[in-house]
Scaffold this active site. Structure first.
Site, PDB file in Angstrom:
ATOM      1  N   GLY A  51      -4.122  -1.344   1.291  1.00 34.21           N
ATOM      2  CA  GLY A  51      -5.119  -2.028   1.137  1.00 34.21           C
ATOM      3  C   GLY A  51      -6.174  -1.220  -0.057  1.00 34.21           C
ATOM      4  O   GLY A  51      -6.797  -1.801  -0.931  1.00 34.21           O
ATOM      5  N   ASP A  52      -6.376   0.004   0.141  1.00 33.29           N
ATOM      6  CA  ASP A  52      -7.146   0.827  -0.924  1.00 33.29           C
ATOM      7  C   ASP A  52      -6.460   0.866  -2.263  1.00 33.29           C
ATOM      8  O   ASP A  52      -7.273   0.520  -3.317  1.00 33.29           O
ATOM      9  CB  ASP A  52      -6.992   2.238  -0.259  1.00 33.29           C
ATOM     10  N   MET A  53      -5.162   0.994  -2.193  1.00 31.05           N
ATOM     11  CA  MET A  53      -4.456   0.988  -3.757  1.00 31.05           C
ATOM     12  C   MET A  53      -4.704  -0.341  -4.445  1.00 31.05           C
ATOM     13  O   MET A  53      -4.884  -0.385  -5.563  1.00 31.05           O
ATOM     14  CB  MET A  53      -3.121   1.584  -3.603  1.00 31.05           C
TER      15      MET A  53
END
Length: 412
Positions: free
Chosen positions: A176-178
Site C-alpha cells: 500500500g505504501d509503495m
C-alpha cells in the site's frame, strides 16, 4: 549472496529533475518512496527528521537499517525538533525556497504546526504540496490513523489475495505504501509541469494510501456491478484465463506459467506432446479451460513435475511458451539477467562496505537518474541546509542552543 556491480557515487551528476528542491517532512515508506523516485531522478531532496530519526532507521535486520538505506539513497538529512516553536519558522523558510513539500502527518497536524497550505503558498505560490495519509484529507475516515496494513485490508486487496480455503492474505511487502508513493511521485511531476507551462501556480496533492491501492485492482467495481459477486480467492490461478498457476518441479522448486491467449495455450499443448488437447471439449477455448481448470492443472503438473526447474525453463523457452522460474533472493543473486542489466547494484556503505539496492527505474536514454549519495546519517546536512537557506552561523548556533535543530551527525 553474490556481489552485484558496485556503483561509484557521482555527487555532481545531473538528472532530469535537476533544480527541483524537495522538502521531505514525511516518514515511513510511502513518503520515502515518493521522494526516493524524485531523488533518483536528480531532485535535491532534504529529509527533515526528528531527533529520534525517521521510523525507517529503526527497522533493522541484523542490526542494520536496510530499509532506510534502500529508500533514502540520494537524499540529505536535516535534524529538527518538530515540536519546537522555532522549528516552524525554519520549515517555513525552507519551504519558501523549495519546489515541493511532502508530508505524511495525520490530516490537520500540518495546520496545527502553523504550516497550513495557504500559509506555505502565500510565501511560495509555486510550491507543490503532497499530503500523504491513510484515508485522505476528506471523508468520514479522515482522522483515523491509517497504516498500509489497514489499507491493504480495506481496499479489497486482501479479500482477493490467497487461497479459497484459507484466510485473506496481506502482502508480505509494504504494498500500500509503495503504490501510494509511486502514484504520489507521478502527481508531483504533473503538478511541477503545471507550474512550468500552466498558470505557474503550485497546488496541494491529496495522496491517500487507500485510493491508489484500490486503483490497481482494475475492473473489480465494474465486475461486481455486472455480476453482484465478489472476486473469490483463487491462489495463483486467474479468473480470466487458464492455464495460469505455479507448478512444482522435480527438484522441489517452482515455475510459473501463463497461457492467456488461445495461441499460447495451443503452443503449450504442442510443447507437452498433447496436441489432442486443442480439440478436447474441456480445453478447446478459454471458457472451457476455466470450467475445467482442475483437470488441466493436473495434466500440466504431471508434465512439469518430471523435469527440474532449469530443465523446464529451458525446454519451454526453446518452444516460445510463457513459463518462467519462481525465484527467491538467492536465485536472483545468481541470475545472469539481473547482473547484466544491473537490476540490483551495490552502493558504498560505511556499515556493510557495500549495500545492495534496486536500481533506478525507469531508465532514461538521454537524461538518466544517478546515484549521487548513500542514505545520509541523521542530521548530516543540517548546517549545509540552513546555510543554503540564508541562515548565518550565529543564527544556526542559536537554533542549536535552543534545541530547535541539531547540527553535525546525530547518529548513523
Amino acid at each position: 549472496m553474490a556481489m552485484f556491480k558496485r556503483i561509484e557515487l557521482e555527487p555532481h551528476a545531473a538528472g532530469p529533475l535537476l533544480g527541483v528542491k524537495v522538502l521531505d517532512l514525511s516518514r515511513l515508506v510511502a513518503g520515502n518512496t515518493l521522494t526516493m523516485v524524485l531523488a533518483d531522478l536528480g531532485a535535491d531532496v532534504l529529509k527533515v527528521e526528528p531527533p529520534s530519526g525517521d521510523t525507517l532507521r529503526h527497522w533493522k535486520v541484523a542490526g542494520i537499517s536496510t530499509a532506510w538505506k534502500a529508500y533514502s539513497r540520494n537524499k540529505k538529512s536535516l535534524c529538527l525538533d518538530f515540536h519546537h516553536a522555532e522549528a516552524q519558522n525554519v520549515l517555513q523558510d525552507l519551504a519558501a525556497q523549495s519546489s515541493v513539500l511532502v508530508e505524511s502527518f495525520r490530516p490537520g497536524i500540518l495546520e496545527k504546526m502553523g504550516l497550513a497550505p495557504p500559509v506555505l503558498l502565500a510565501r511560495n505560490p509555486q510550491l507543490v504540496i503532497a499530503r500523504i495519509s491513510g484515508w485522505g484529507q476528506s471523508g468520514p475516515y479522515r482522522d483515523r490513523p491509517g497504516f498500509g496494513t489497514l489499507v491493504e485490508g480495506m481496499s479489497g486487496f486482501a479479500s482477493m489475495n490467497g487461497f479459497a480455503d484459507r484466510e485473506p492474505a496481506l502482502p508480505p511487502i509494504y504494498l500500500g505504501d509503495m503504490v501510494a508513493g509511486m502514484y504520489g511521485a507521478t502527481g508531483v511531476l504533473a503538478a511541477l509541469r503545471h507550474v512550468e507551462v500552466g498558470a505557474g501556480a503550485g497546488q496541494v496533492i491529496d495522496v491517500p494510501l487507500l485510493d491508489p491501492l484500490f486503483a490497481i485492482l482494475g475492473p473489480q467495481a465494474a465486475n461486481y456491478r455486472l455480476t453482484r459477486q465478489v472476486k473469490p480467492r483463487t491462489g495463483s490461478r486467474s479468473t480470466n484465463s487458464a492455464p495460469r498457476n505455479v507448478y512444482p518441479t522435480e527438484d522441489g522448486k517452482w515455475v510459473c506459467l501463463s497461457a492467456s491467449t488461445q495461441g499460447m495455450a495451443e503452443r503449450l499443448f504442442e510443447a507437452m506432446g498433447r496436441p489432442d488437447l486443442v480439440n478436447d471439449d474441456r480445453f478447446h477455448d478459454n471458457a472451457a479451460r476455466l470450467r475445467n481448470v482442475d483437470a488441466l492443472d493436473r495434466i500440466i503438473r504431471e508434465f512439469i513435475g518430471q523435469k527440474t526447474q532449469a530443465e523446464c525453463v529451458a525446454y519451454f523457452a526453446d518452444r516460445a511458451v510463457t513459463l518462467g522460474p519462481v525465484y527467491d533472493m538467492a536465485d536472483i543473486s545468481d541470475d545472469a539477467h539481473f547482473h547484466e542489466r544491473d537490476i540490483v547494484v551495490e552502493l558504498p556503505d560505511d556499515e556493510m562496505e557495500s549495500v545492495p539496492v534496486h536500481t533506478i527505474s525507469p531508465r532514461f536514454g538521454l537524461t538518466p537518474g544517478n546515484f549521487h549519495a548513500a542514505a545520509p546519517a541523521l542530521g548530516e546536512h543540517t548546517r549545509e541546509a540552513l546555510q543554503s537557506a540564508g541562515y548565518s552561523d550565529e543564527k544556526i548556533a542559536e537554533l542549536e542552543r535552543s534545541g530547535a535543530v541539531k547540527t553535525g551527525v546525530v547518529q548513523r
